[in-house]
Design a protein around this motif. Structure first.
Motif, PDB file in Angstrom:
ATOM      1  N   ILE A 155      -5.120   4.687   6.060  1.00  0.00           N
ATOM      2  CA  ILE A 155      -4.064   4.294   5.147  1.00  0.00           C
ATOM      3  C   ILE A 155      -2.810   4.139   5.988  1.00  0.00           C
ATOM      4  CG2 ILE A 155      -2.578   5.109   3.280  1.00  0.00           C
ATOM      5  CD1 ILE A 155      -5.116   6.639   2.277  1.00  0.00           C
ATOM      6  N   SER A 196       0.840  -1.204   0.000  1.00  0.00           N
ATOM      7  CA  SER A 196       0.000   0.000   0.000  1.00  0.00           C
ATOM      8  C   SER A 196       0.875   1.254   0.000  1.00  0.00           C
ATOM      9  CB  SER A 196      -0.998  -0.020   1.159  1.00  0.00           C
ATOM     10  OG  SER A 196      -0.467   0.532   2.308  1.00  0.00           O
ATOM     11  N   TRP A 222       1.872   1.715  -3.577  1.00  0.00           N
ATOM     12  CA  TRP A 222       0.716   2.077  -4.387  1.00  0.00           C
ATOM     13  C   TRP A 222       0.387   3.552  -4.222  1.00  0.00           C
ATOM     14  CZ3 TRP A 222      -2.042   1.589  -8.388  1.00  0.00           C
ATOM     15  CH2 TRP A 222      -3.363   2.037  -8.455  1.00  0.00           C
ATOM     16  N   TYR A 223       0.312   4.029  -2.960  1.00  0.00           N
ATOM     17  CA  TYR A 223      -0.042   5.433  -2.743  1.00  0.00           C
ATOM     18  C   TYR A 223       1.088   6.361  -3.188  1.00  0.00           C
ATOM     19  CZ  TYR A 223      -4.360   4.161  -0.513  1.00  0.00           C
ATOM     20  OH  TYR A 223      -5.610   3.680  -0.292  1.00  0.00           O
TER      21      TYR A 223
END
Lengths: 279, 357
Positions: free
Chosen positions: A233, A71, A74-75
């Motif tokens: 997140i 993640s 990805w971010y």
């Protein structure tokens, strides 16, 4: 003579005593670059109770941290992509304006304001009763949740990082020889082909350094994940912060940091040196 | 060159003169040796009138400094630059400071007012026999909610949080022990549980709470709840009383299954110089009248049993902040679970945060 060879030749002829001027730089490098990295690697080899172990590295490859790594990447990718998407045209238009330096200054100005303050301002702007929702309501869309969503996280991060994308791209565009564009046009290339075959390839170095300047810090973001994304997140940066401040599990925190350093080194190699080799 | 030396000399002479002047001023004001007491406390955590009253009564000058996190306070005391005589850490910080030998033992014979402290708050696991710490304030973890935003609904139990009608309405405080703790409590387990099956069960249950959770935040939770950004929050009672001061539509409840009981205790750090004065100060704060005055000013719950008599009925009778004995018996203090377990709690908390709606 090529620049590198020139410098080398000069270095050979320099008197020995000049070397003393290198000491501050060497000291700086050793104290603030090499020593901290070594300390991080050293710390990563101990568990919570202070016993020597490689378990932290094994632990990193469990689903929790793999998911977190994925993640984070990805971010960071999303943030970099949007920064480029907005930053490149902005830099391009900037080179066409009359008062370039003034516009550039205005774009960079917000980065003089403390990061935390800007982030807090967004809590107010994006809140249920904030300015953004007031606008949505007057144009008839109605209130929605903006704060604590993926959108707000990417938006605020892009806002914070965009000067670091615009500046190198702007410099690359400025260095571009305009006669090349004229030549391309004279030879019958459409504006799109000119951009694709001439402008973009020649500013690729600026794009690369811009992507580095955005992607690498975006990988280890932590404060914005809590303030703007409401901890929904989780990035590797957040995990490092937690391990150092809350759990006091410095070993695990350092292990994540080691992986981040490796990841960043790989990115630097992939985006950096190739151009120098070609030259 | 000569001029340079003269300049340097001038600077040195001026420096010494100023130093002498400062020390002369300090001693004439009473700031020297045994006659000062440096207190290191949380911001806005004491009635300033009590400080001046203590100065008048004891003839000791008080130097007052504040901190905003246990971690920052511990780091400063560990460095030992300033001679702090009194500090007020939370219970987990006390057990850590004890392990690292940052505290001096407290002489109970110098504290005649200690008898007024409710025995319930003494001799707890983080500091057996209160050798190093004396209770200052205490509180709980509970649910704060805005009935207006929820059509008049109220809360009684942790399990009320799982109601599907609360979608996207809950703010949680960013603390692994607090969140995993209420997960365990909602299943009627102890919040100090270390049984792996129980912990996994609590995590699975918390994952089902995800659709209702709007965000997990830090200190901003006070501002967000007061601004009605969300209708429900899981917070410490101290924060709850601050939020309710800012927005009176909110109400606080300690859930019936039980919850956490936390403490901020007075300690004497190893940096202390005026140990005699530190004891005097602790004893002064334990005086029921002073404790009551302080509790009224700060708004937290006092551990001083006798002080309750001096508090107005609407404070001492407020069961939200002074829960009745039946509920109090269900409150638990965080045990020091050891670094390994704490690390595990934290990892479960991270997994919960990463669980997507």
């Amino acid at each position: 003579m090529r620049p590198a060879a020139e410098a080398q030749a000069q270095g050979r002829t320099l008197p020995r005593s000049r070397n003393i001027y290198l000491v501050p730089y060497l000291l700086w490098m050793v104290l603030f670059v090499f020593a901290p990295i070594l300390l991080i690697v050293y710390d990563s080899l101990f568990d919570v109770e202070g016993a020597f172990t490689f378990a932290n590295y094994a632990h990193f490859f469990t689903p929790v941290y793999m998911k977190m790594t994925f993640s984070s990447f990805w971010y960071a990718f999303l943030i970099t992509a949007f920064s480029l998407l907005v930053g490149y045209p902005a830099a391009y238009l900037l080179t066409k304006t009359k008062h370039k330096q003034l516009w550039l200054l205005l774009l960079i100005l917000p980065s003089w304001i403390n990061l935390l303050l800007k982030t807090y301002a967004f809590i107010g702007l994006f809140g249920t009763y904030g300015a953004a929702n007031a606008i949505l309501e007057t144009i008839g869309i109605g209130r929605r949740q903006i704060l604590f969503t993926d959108f707000s996280f990417v938006f605020v991060s892009v806002y914070i990082f965009i000067p670091f994308m615009i500046l190198p791209v702007f410099n690359a565009l400025e260095e571009l020889n305009p006669s090349l564009i004229d030549a391309s046009r004279d030879l019958g290339a459409s504006p799109w082909t000119t951009f694709r075959r001439v402008i973009f390839p020649l500013t690729l170095n600026g794009v690369k350094s811009g992507c580095q300047a955005v992607f690498i810090p975006a990988l280890s973001l932590f404060m914005i994940t809590r303030l703007i994304a409401g901890s929904r997140i989780i990035t590797l940066g957040t995990a490092i912060e937690q391990h150092f401040l809350v759990t006091q599990d410095w070993g695990m925190g350092a292990t994540i940091a080691v992986f981040l350093i490796i990841a960043m080194a790989i990115i630097m190699v992939l985006t950096g040196t190739r151009s120098r080799l070609r030259r | 060159m000569n001029q340079l030396i003269r300049m340097l000399l001038l600077v040195l002479v001026l420096g010494f003169a100023l130093m002498y002047g400062a020390s002369a001023l300090n001693s004439s004001e009473g700031y020297s040796g045994d006659s000062t007491l440096t207190i290191y406390n949380w911001g806005d955590y004491i009635d300033p009138d009590l400080v001046s009253e203590f100065e008048k009564e004891s003839g000791i000058k008080v130097i007052y400094q504040t901190f905003d996190s246990n971690e920052a306070m511990m780091t400063k005391i560990e460095q030992g630059g300033t001679t702090f005589d009194i500090s007020v850490p939370s219970e987990y910080a006390i057990s850590k400071m004890k392990e690292e030998n940052l505290l001096l033992p407290i002489d109970h014979s110098k504290l005649p007012n200690l008898k007024y402290v409710n025995p319930r708050f003494m001799d707890l696991s983080f500091d057996p026999d209160n050798r190093y710490s004396i209770p200052y304030f205490w509180g709980t973890v509970g649910i704060i909610y805005n009935s207006d935003m929820l059509g008049g609904r109220t809360f009684k139990s942790w399990n009320d949080l799982w109601d599907p009608s609360l979608r996207n309405q809950i703010l949680l405080v960013d603390g692994a022990r607090e969140v995993i703790g209420f997960g365990l409590n909602s299943l009627h387990y102890s919040l100090n549980d270390t049984n792996e099956a129980h912990l996994q069960e609590a995590k699975a249950k918390l994952n089902r709470l995800t659709p209702n959770v709007k965000a997990i935040v830090g200190d901003e939770i006070k501002m967000l709840l007061a601004n009605e950004e969300a209708a429900v929050g899981v917070v410490w009672s101290g924060d709850a009383s601050e939020i309710m001061d800012a927005n009176d539509k909110l109400d606080y409840v300690v859930p019936e299954e039980g919850s956490n009981l936390w403490f901020d205790n007075m300690v004497i750090p190893k940096t202390a110089r005026n140990i005699e004065g530190a004891h005097k100060f602790i004893n002064f704060m334990l005086d029921p009248k002073h404790a009551a005055q302080n509790a009224e000013y700060v708004g937290y719950s006092t551990p001083n049993e006798k002080a309750m008599d001096y508090l107005p009925e609407d404070i001492s009778g407020d069961t939200r902040f002074y829960p009745d004995p039946e509920l109090t018996s269900k409150l638990e203090v965080y045990k020091n679970l050891g670094k390994k377990m704490l690390s595990h709690y934290n990892e479960l908390f991270l997994e919960f945060k990463m669980h997507r709606k």
